[in-house]
Design a protein around this motif. Structure first.
Motif, PDB file in Angstrom:
ATOM      1  N   GLU C 202       0.823  -1.204   0.000  1.00 25.92           N
ATOM      2  CA  GLU C 202       0.000   0.000   0.000  1.00 25.92           C
ATOM      3  C   GLU C 202       0.870   1.273   0.000  1.00 25.92           C
ATOM      4  OE1 GLU C 202      -3.528   1.585  -0.524  1.00 25.92           O
ATOM      5  OE2 GLU C 202      -3.332  -0.565  -0.182  1.00 25.92           O
ATOM      6  N   GLU C 203       2.058   1.125   0.552  1.00 23.29           N
ATOM      7  CA  GLU C 203       2.912   2.309   0.716  1.00 23.29           C
ATOM      8  C   GLU C 203       3.360   2.911  -0.618  1.00 23.29           C
ATOM      9  OE1 GLU C 203       5.983   1.152   3.391  1.00 23.29           O
ATOM     10  OE2 GLU C 203       4.566   0.926   5.061  1.00 23.29           O
ATOM     11  N   VAL C 204       3.477   2.041  -1.626  1.00 23.77           N
ATOM     12  CA  VAL C 204       3.871   2.555  -2.932  1.00 23.77           C
ATOM     13  C   VAL C 204       2.839   3.544  -3.424  1.00 23.77           C
ATOM     14  CG1 VAL C 204       4.757   1.858  -5.170  1.00 23.77           C
ATOM     15  CG2 VAL C 204       4.580   0.182  -3.333  1.00 23.77           C
ATOM     16  N   TYR C 205       1.565   3.187  -3.208  1.00 28.53           N
ATOM     17  CA  TYR C 205       0.493   4.070  -3.665  1.00 28.53           C
ATOM     18  C   TYR C 205       0.471   5.353  -2.861  1.00 28.53           C
ATOM     19  CZ  TYR C 205      -1.246   0.016  -6.193  1.00 28.53           C
ATOM     20  OH  TYR C 205      -1.357  -1.027  -7.030  1.00 28.53           O
ATOM     21  N   GLU C 206       0.715   5.195  -1.558  1.00 34.41           N
ATOM     22  CA  GLU C 206       0.708   6.392  -0.704  1.00 34.41           C
ATOM     23  C   GLU C 206       1.776   7.368  -1.161  1.00 34.41           C
ATOM     24  OE1 GLU C 206       1.030   4.727   3.202  1.00 34.41           O
ATOM     25  OE2 GLU C 206      -0.973   3.831   3.049  1.00 34.41           O
ATOM     26  N   ALA C 207       2.952   6.818  -1.444  1.00 35.78           N
ATOM     27  CA  ALA C 207       4.038   7.667  -1.906  1.00 35.78           C
ATOM     28  C   ALA C 207       3.655   8.371  -3.206  1.00 35.78           C
ATOM     29  CB  ALA C 207       5.299   6.833  -2.114  1.00 35.78           C
ATOM     30  N   ALA C 208       3.035   7.611  -4.104  1.00 35.36           N
ATOM     31  CA  ALA C 208       2.632   8.187  -5.387  1.00 35.36           C
ATOM     32  C   ALA C 208       1.589   9.270  -5.188  1.00 35.36           C
ATOM     33  CB  ALA C 208       2.114   7.099  -6.312  1.00 35.36           C
ATOM     34  N   ALA C 209       0.671   9.022  -4.227  1.00 40.40           N
ATOM     35  CA  ALA C 209      -0.391   9.992  -3.984  1.00 40.40           C
ATOM     36  C   ALA C 209       0.199  11.307  -3.487  1.00 40.40           C
ATOM     37  CB  ALA C 209      -1.387   9.428  -2.965  1.00 40.40           C
ATOM     38  N   ILE C 210       1.227  11.184  -2.643  1.00 41.78           N
ATOM     39  CA  ILE C 210       1.873  12.390  -2.140  1.00 41.78           C
ATOM     40  C   ILE C 210       2.513  13.168  -3.289  1.00 41.78           C
ATOM     41  CG2 ILE C 210       3.799  13.245  -0.707  1.00 41.78           C
ATOM     42  CD1 ILE C 210       3.055  10.801   1.170  1.00 41.78           C
ATOM     43  N   ASP C 211       3.056  12.408  -4.251  1.00 42.23           N
ATOM     44  CA  ASP C 211       3.636  13.055  -5.434  1.00 42.23           C
ATOM     45  C   ASP C 211       2.569  13.627  -6.356  1.00 42.23           C
ATOM     46  OD1 ASP C 211       6.011  12.350  -4.456  1.00 42.23           O
ATOM     47  OD2 ASP C 211       6.413  10.723  -5.874  1.00 42.23           O
ATOM     48  N   GLY C 212       1.296  13.397  -6.032  1.00 39.79           N
ATOM     49  CA  GLY C 212       0.211  13.975  -6.820  1.00 39.79           C
ATOM     50  C   GLY C 212      -0.181  13.159  -8.047  1.00 39.79           C
ATOM     51  N   SER C 214      -2.289  10.731 -10.405  1.00 41.52           N
ATOM     52  CA  SER C 214      -3.705  10.407 -10.499  1.00 41.52           C
ATOM     53  C   SER C 214      -3.886   8.902 -10.390  1.00 41.52           C
ATOM     54  CB  SER C 214      -4.254  10.884 -11.841  1.00 41.52           C
ATOM     55  OG  SER C 214      -3.682  10.119 -12.872  1.00 41.52           O
ATOM     56  N   ARG C 215      -5.154   8.483 -10.181  1.00 43.41           N
ATOM     57  CA  ARG C 215      -5.422   7.044 -10.076  1.00 43.41           C
ATOM     58  C   ARG C 215      -5.041   6.340 -11.382  1.00 43.41           C
ATOM     59  NH1 ARG C 215      -5.449   4.933  -5.505  1.00 43.41           N
ATOM     60  NH2 ARG C 215      -6.467   3.122  -6.428  1.00 43.41           N
ATOM     61  N   ALA C 216      -5.305   6.991 -12.485  1.00 48.25           N
ATOM     62  CA  ALA C 216      -4.980   6.376 -13.768  1.00 48.25           C
ATOM     63  C   ALA C 216      -3.477   6.187 -13.897  1.00 48.25           C
ATOM     64  CB  ALA C 216      -5.506   7.247 -14.911  1.00 48.25           C
ATOM     65  N   ARG C 217      -2.754   7.205 -13.471  1.00 45.74           N
ATOM     66  CA  ARG C 217      -1.283   7.164 -13.498  1.00 45.74           C
ATOM     67  C   ARG C 217      -0.790   5.980 -12.656  1.00 45.74           C
ATOM     68  NH1 ARG C 217       1.739   8.797 -16.917  1.00 45.74           N
ATOM     69  NH2 ARG C 217       3.591   7.633 -16.349  1.00 45.74           N
ATOM     70  N   MET C 218      -1.386   5.826 -11.467  1.00 46.78           N
ATOM     71  CA  MET C 218      -0.960   4.748 -10.574  1.00 46.78           C
ATOM     72  C   MET C 218      -1.245   3.386 -11.194  1.00 46.78           C
ATOM     73  SD  MET C 218      -2.087   5.895  -6.773  1.00 46.78           S
ATOM     74  CE  MET C 218      -2.385   7.601  -6.426  1.00 46.78           C
ATOM     75  N   ALA C 219      -2.423   3.272 -11.787  1.00 43.81           N
ATOM     76  CA  ALA C 219      -2.777   1.989 -12.394  1.00 43.81           C
ATOM     77  C   ALA C 219      -1.804   1.640 -13.509  1.00 43.81           C
ATOM     78  CB  ALA C 219      -4.210   2.039 -12.940  1.00 43.81           C
ATOM     79  N   LEU C 220      -1.457   2.676 -14.262  1.00 43.99           N
ATOM     80  CA  LEU C 220      -0.610   2.430 -15.434  1.00 43.99           C
ATOM     81  C   LEU C 220       0.856   2.262 -15.049  1.00 43.99           C
ATOM     82  CD1 LEU C 220      -1.704   2.342 -18.303  1.00 43.99           C
ATOM     83  CD2 LEU C 220      -0.617   4.569 -18.695  1.00 43.99           C
ATOM     84  N   PRO C 225       2.936  -2.513 -14.069  1.00 47.91           N
ATOM     85  CA  PRO C 225       4.271  -3.135 -14.095  1.00 47.91           C
ATOM     86  C   PRO C 225       4.417  -4.242 -13.053  1.00 47.91           C
ATOM     87  CG  PRO C 225       4.448  -0.753 -14.144  1.00 47.91           C
ATOM     88  CD  PRO C 225       3.017  -1.055 -13.901  1.00 47.91           C
ATOM     89  N   LEU C 226       3.781  -4.063 -11.905  1.00 52.95           N
ATOM     90  CA  LEU C 226       3.919  -5.079 -10.872  1.00 52.95           C
ATOM     91  C   LEU C 226       3.096  -6.333 -11.207  1.00 52.95           C
ATOM     92  CD1 LEU C 226       3.991  -2.918  -7.651  1.00 52.95           C
ATOM     93  CD2 LEU C 226       5.858  -4.209  -8.697  1.00 52.95           C
ATOM     94  N   LEU C 227       2.180  -6.191 -12.140  1.00 54.49           N
ATOM     95  CA  LEU C 227       1.411  -7.372 -12.552  1.00 54.49           C
ATOM     96  C   LEU C 227       2.096  -8.097 -13.704  1.00 54.49           C
ATOM     97  CD1 LEU C 227      -2.299  -6.155 -12.379  1.00 54.49           C
ATOM     98  CD2 LEU C 227      -1.085  -7.663 -10.820  1.00 54.49           C
ATOM     99  N   LEU C 228       3.142  -7.482 -14.241  1.00 51.38           N
ATOM    100  CA  LEU C 228       3.801  -8.102 -15.401  1.00 51.38           C
ATOM    101  C   LEU C 228       4.271  -9.540 -15.154  1.00 51.38           C
ATOM    102  CD1 LEU C 228       5.780  -5.260 -17.210  1.00 51.38           C
ATOM    103  CD2 LEU C 228       3.702  -6.444 -17.925  1.00 51.38           C
TER     104      LEU C 228
END
Lengths: 514, 315, 316
Positions: C202-212, C214-220, C225-228
């Protein structure tokens, strides 16, 4: 394998038999000595509702009379072919099984899995009394009997079951001839909204065109029902043999598309398709779907066989259309008393004895015991009073859901009872089909083409037929263009080899027959 | 790849379309276009699945004459229980449920435990062990000996005829699921395992006390997929179980449907069988097959919620 | 690769060898099962080289070399059928994997609600629908009962487009079958991806959220990549089966409709059709073996490619 079932009627028609040797005489032998254990039989479908009680009752009698008991393993229809072959292959221990040319009987016989029953019947008087000599003769392969034929009529003739109530509504009386039947179809199409005049499912397609001895829409064969078709098992390619073969001694086989009558029938079917006379989705409909739609009143006529089953449709049909009535239209164009169509008298179904792990005497003792009316009635119809009651000498009323696959163990034409609601129209046809004298024997009646020399060609031809001939049989393609495709594909798949092999074997058969 | 294109263009398009109303609705928080788009796409795909499901359920309760006329039904009219009556008549289904439950429960437990443990050994990338094991477990995905040898093995070598284990054992391990599990195990955060090793935990302890608890989502997937397979398995029972009292539910249903659909043209069938509702029965059969699984699925889903946070590393 | 939170597996410390042996204990049930139930019956593959007959069985029947292989390879249709098999399987595999991936990413956006659970169950359901029922529903849509039009044609005529007789249009069927496969497997595949998503910290997303982000950006950029690795495994496993046709679905839908064969006939349907009456175990086994061997080459190639370009997701 799942397709086997819906093809059984049709494949059975194409069957062939070996040269018959009448099994005259024979010494009655003392039996019952040394029989013990359980006679296991493989049967298609599932155990009837009241099976345990019936089996107990039967076994009490069998044990007292013969010293052994009966047991049955039921395998559902869709898997019967594969499973029974597997049991033979794995050397499982059982006495008898249902087999037939449309299953794997030829393969099993060639590999020595079936016990030779030639001459055995003479030891069993009850059984011998119930199986006509003609039947034994027709079902012997090169003079040897590999199974006990199970039939409920002498001849088997395909015909139409039509909605007679609709015929009467539009001013038709009894329909006999092709032209009237055609008028009936067009009238239904025009006047009955949402009703398809004729419905047929996939896999049963060639019967519309190729004579056996008539094709349903092959008008030429209606007038002259004197030819049967022959094929190598598994090839799908039906050959017609020369009509004068008996006198000339040469068979001159031609593929079905070289016969004028067949081509005319194909053109007619194409026209029926374009005019909406035949259901437009034959490839997507299996026989169950067609029956279901017939019973819902959506189809005015369907394919039938002289097997005593046609009237069964009325039960479902009358739920949807209370005033419905059925009539059988036999494809001869004249009264039954005036025709004598050819037959091969091949049985659809045979009871075979397992050569590796089965007991021939015990199996035949059981067949003999089942040839006695009382025993036969018990197994086939259940317990009298609970499952059925007699209605006259040869009919019955069913009182329960008891349903036994009689054709797989104990069909004896003289002992079969009819359902009490069989229509008069069907009765007339079915009665007529009981007598061997109402039919002529085909020149090649007991001829079994042996596929082993042309196995690969046969397998490839099967694909060609399904891909290129079936659209013709359904009327889904332009006849001339599709015939060209069919012919060139058939040539590529080895038509010449199949034709030459067929000619060689058929001529040899004629010569041996003398 | 038309489908993909379809989904993506739909996504963009719908996202733009849906942006405005959704924004108004949730004015408090800035709505993420992707979240909105997700709701729309998932809902559309859901409908794509739900409508047929409804048609099947409604069809299973609709009179056969209506089905034969149009092939489907949106509202069961006239209402009919004929198919279910037929399915529940005849042979008692109670024995079938007992057999199916036994096979599903015992089979799933055996399958999940052996799959997970084998997968962990492969996932560890042990020298001389993991790579050969990978090949060893992969080859059976491609090469099958066929029916006859399996039949001989189970009936003659192992003498398992008429036993429920004859249904369970031949399908105990699915190589496909082994590799899915391996891939999941390899995603586990290494820090946790390292921490445990520093604490002196042995390999077995690590597996049972750390890896398995962290892997609940994949264990749930395994359990779900195996349970579905066992619940639906009828072919092994057809091969190896000959006593009708021991038939699992699916084999009983399979037999029934095969016989009824063939009954119309079978000599020996009663008139009532010949008039059996063919369409309706096929729909009802689907409902009976899907029903229990759809009831069990929400349980498995409990494990799909975010299981691993790095908070676990502290432990 | 964004996977900062996940230490690449290749950097794992290897256990010392006594520990490795203990670990091997865990594999014993699996190894035993594979030996008995998977490799034991493989002895039966010899039947591909035999002139099989029922009485002598698999091991007693006489050898006949490669004669059983000749049937399929010399048939005039072999090329069309092999091309169809590869093309359809490539379509099915890529479409169902992509659909599963997209569905998982999007389901992941729907958080903690009853709605998500409901949708998850709903999209999983088509997996259970038997091929025969799929076939009935397709007919209702494409041709109507009795060939009377069908829902799609009714729709076409409403918007003034000409009606089509779908069951005599071979060109449309690869796409129709692909849609069926996506419907059937989209939800099923998404379950596998969803399980993999739960393993992402979950922390990866939190870090990304702090960087601003978007949800689409996070998914992509994070989730995908982590699902690859999971995608890679599914892809390789699928590639191995690429020579096996999807018999049950195709056969239930196309049946014996020869008009559609040019685009829908695959190895398994062809073999079933041509041999169902002759029932020759030897030829059937030979074709199966041929499919397996070709599949094996494909999968080996796929693994090599994968190891070269994306080692982390390799199954080896």
């Amino acid at each position: 394998m799942t397709r086997n079932f819906s093809r059984r009627h049709f494949l059975a028609l194409s069957g062939a038999a070996g040269l018959g040797a009448a099994l005259a005489g024979g010494m009655p032998q003392a039996f019952a000595a040394g029989l013990s254990g359980t006679s296991l039989t493989l049967l298609p479908s599932q155990a009837p509702s009241n099976w345990k009680a019936v089996l107990d009752k039967a076994n009490a009698a069998l044990l007292a009379e013969h010293g052994f008991t009966l047991d049955a393993q039921f395998i559902n229809w869709s898997n019967y072919g594969q499973q029974s072959l597997l049991k033979f292959t794995a050397g499982a221990s059982f006495d008898t099984a249902l087999q037939a040319l449309w299953l794997n009987m030829a393969q099993l016989q060639q590999s020595g899995s079936l016990a030779d029953l030639t001459g055995e019947l003479d030891k069993w008087p009850n059984l011998k009394a119930q199986i006509a000599p003609k039947l034994i003769e027709a079902n012997s392969w090169n003079g040897k009997l590999w199974g006990i034929p199970q039939v409920n009529s002498a001849g088997r003739v395909q015909h139409f079951s039509i909605r007679q109530d609709l015929a009467e509504k539009h001013g038709f009386g009894e329909i006999w001839d092709f032209d009237t039947l055609e008028r009936y179809f067009y009238t239904i199409k025009e006047k009955e909204d949402g009703v398809t005049p004729f419905g047929i499912g996939a896999n049963s397609t060639w019967v519309l065109a190729v004579p056996t001895p008539t094709g349903m829409f092959n008008q030429q064969s209606w007038e002259d029902p004197t030819r049967m078709q022959y094929l190598f098992a598994g090839s799908g390619l039906r050959f017609l043999l020369a009509k004068d073969a008996a006198t000339t001694g040469s068979s001159k086989p031609i593929p079905f598309w070289e016969d004028d009558g067949v081509v005319a029938a194909l053109r007619k079917i194409r026209k029926y398709h374009e005019d909406g006379i035949i259901n437009a989705d034959p490839f997507n409909s299996d026989s169950a779907t067609i029956q279901s739609q017939f019973q819902a009143g959506r189809i005015a006529s369907i394919w039938s066989m002289t097997d005593g089953l046609a009237s069964n449709q009325l039960v479902g049909l009358r739920k949807a259309v209370p005033t419905a009535s059925l009539a059988q239209v036999v494809p001869f164009g004249k009264p039954l008393s005036e025709v004598k169509p050819v037959q091969t008298f091949q049985a659809d179904n045979m009871v075979v004895v397992n050569a590796n792990g089965g007991d021939v005497d015990r199996a035949l003792a059981l067949q003999d015991w089942l040839s006695v009316k009382q025993n036969h009635d018990l197994i086939e119809y259940g317990i009298e009073g609970t499952d059925w009651e007699a209605a006259g000498d040869d009919s019955l009323n069913q009182l329960s859901q008891y349903a036994f696959p009689g054709y797989a163990l104990l069909w004896r034409s003289a002992l079969e009872r009819r359902s009490s609601f069989m229509t008069e129209s069907e009765k007339a046809v079915f009665d007529w089909a009981q007598d061997y004298d109402n039919f002529a024997t085909d020149t090649f009646a007991s001829f079994i083409p042996d596929v082993s020399a042309v196995k690969q060609e046969a397998a490839q031809m099967n694909n060609v037929i399904i891909q290129h001939a079936n659209p013709l049989f359904h009327g889904l393609a332009d006849v001339d263009a599709q015939l060209d495709k069919l012919k060139s594909a058939a040539d590529a798949a080895g038509l010449n080899m199949l034709q030459a092999e067929m000619e060689k074997q058929a001529d040899a058969y004629l010569k041996a027959r003398g | 790849m038309s489908t993909t294109g379809y989904n993506e263009s739909l996504l963009d398009h719908e996202a733009r379309e849906a942006d405005k109303p959704a924004a108004r609705r949730r004015a408090r928080r800035r709505p993420e276009p992707f979240t909105v788009a997700s709701h729309i796409v998932v809902t559309l795909f859901g409908l794509f699945c739900l409508i047929p499901l409804w048609m099947i359920i409604a069809g299973s309760f609709t009179d056969e004459t209506v089905l034969a006329r149009q092939g489907y039904s949106l509202f069961p009219n006239p209402f009919s229980l004929a198919a279910y009556e037929l399915l529940f008549s005849g042979q008692s289904l109670l024995n079938g449920y007992v057999a199916s439950l036994f096979i599903t429960l015992v089979g799933t437990i055996l399958s999940v435990s052996s799959t997970a443990s084998l997968a962990w050994v492969i996932a560890r990338r042990l020298p001389w062990i993991s790579r050969p094991l990978t090949v060893f477990a992969y080859v059976p995905m491609l090469f099958h000996g066929g029916l006859v040898p399996l039949y001989l093995l189970v009936t003659q070598v192992l003498s398992l005829s008429n036993s429920w284990f004859a249904v369970i054992l031949p399908i105990l391990l699915a190589p496909f699921l082994v590799f899915i599990t391996v891939s999941f195990f390899r995603q586990l955060p290494e820090e946790i395992l390292d921490a445990a090793r520093i604490d002196g935990a042995g390999e077995l302890r690590i597996f049972f006390q750390i890896v398995l608890p962290l892997s609940k989502p994949i264990l749930a997937v395994l359990g779900l997929f195996y349970a579905v397979t066992y619940w639906n398995e009828w072919f092994m029972a057809l091969l190896f179980v000959s006593d009708p009292d021991k038939y699992p539910l699916q084999l009983i249903l399979q037999n029934l449907i095969a016989n009824v659909t063939n009954a119309t043209s079978l000599p020996g069938a009663t008139a009532a069988q010949a008039a059996a509702p063919v369409y309706q029965l096929r729909f009802a059969m689907t409902v009976l097959t899907v029903g229990p699984i759809l009831l069990a699925y929400p349980f498995a889903q409990r494990f799909f919620v975010k299981g691993i946070t790095l908070g676990a590393t502290k432990g | 690769m964004q996977g900062k939170a996940v230490v690449p597996a290749t950097r794992r410390r290897r256990p010392s060898s006594p520990d490795g042996l203990v670990l091997l204990l865990l594999a014993v049930p699996g190894i035993a099962w594979f030996s008995v139930f998977a490799y034991g019956p493989m002895a039966g593959l010899v039947v591909a080289f035999k002139d099989f007959n029922v009485r002598d069985g698999i091991f007693g029947s006489p050898w006949n070399g490669f004669a059983n292989f000749r049937y399929f390879l010399t048939s005039g249709d072999a090329v069309t059928i092999i091309v169809n098999t590869l093309f359809l399987n490539a379509l099915f595999l890529s479409a169902s994997l992509l659909a599963g991936l997209i569905l998982a990413l999007m389901l992941n956006e729907i958080r903690g609600s009853l709605y998500r659970r409901f949708m998850q169950s709903t999209i999983f359901f088509p997996y259970f629908v038997s091929p025969i029922v799929i076939s009935i529903m397709l007919q209702v849509i494409l041709s109507g009962v009795g060939g009377s039009g069908g829902a799609l044609n009714n729709l076409l005529s409403v918007i003034d487009l000409p009606q089509l007789s779908w069951y005599t249009e071979p060109g449309a069927w690869p796409w129709i079958l692909t849609i069926v496969k996506v419907w059937q497997l989209g939800g099923y595949t998404s379950v596998i991806f969803l399980a993999a998503i739960t393993a992402i910290s979950e922390e990866v997303y939190e870090a990304a959220a702090i960087d601003g982000a978007s949800r689409a950006r996070m998914a992509l950029s994070i989730t995908t990549p982590l699902l690859l690795p999971t995608l890679g495994v599914l892809l390789v496993l699928g590639v191995g089966r690429i020579f096996f046709g999807d018999f049950a679905t195709i056969y239930a839908i196309v049946q014996d409709n020869g008009i559609l064969f040019p685009t829908t006939d695959v190895i398994d349907t062809y073999v079933f059709r041509s041999l169902r009456t002759i029932g020759d175990f030897g030829t059937t086994a030979a074709i199966g073996l041929f499919q397996s061997v070709v599949g094996f080459f494909f999968v080996t190639a796929a693994v090599l490619v994968q190891r070269r370009f994306h080692k982390e997701s390799s199954i080896l």
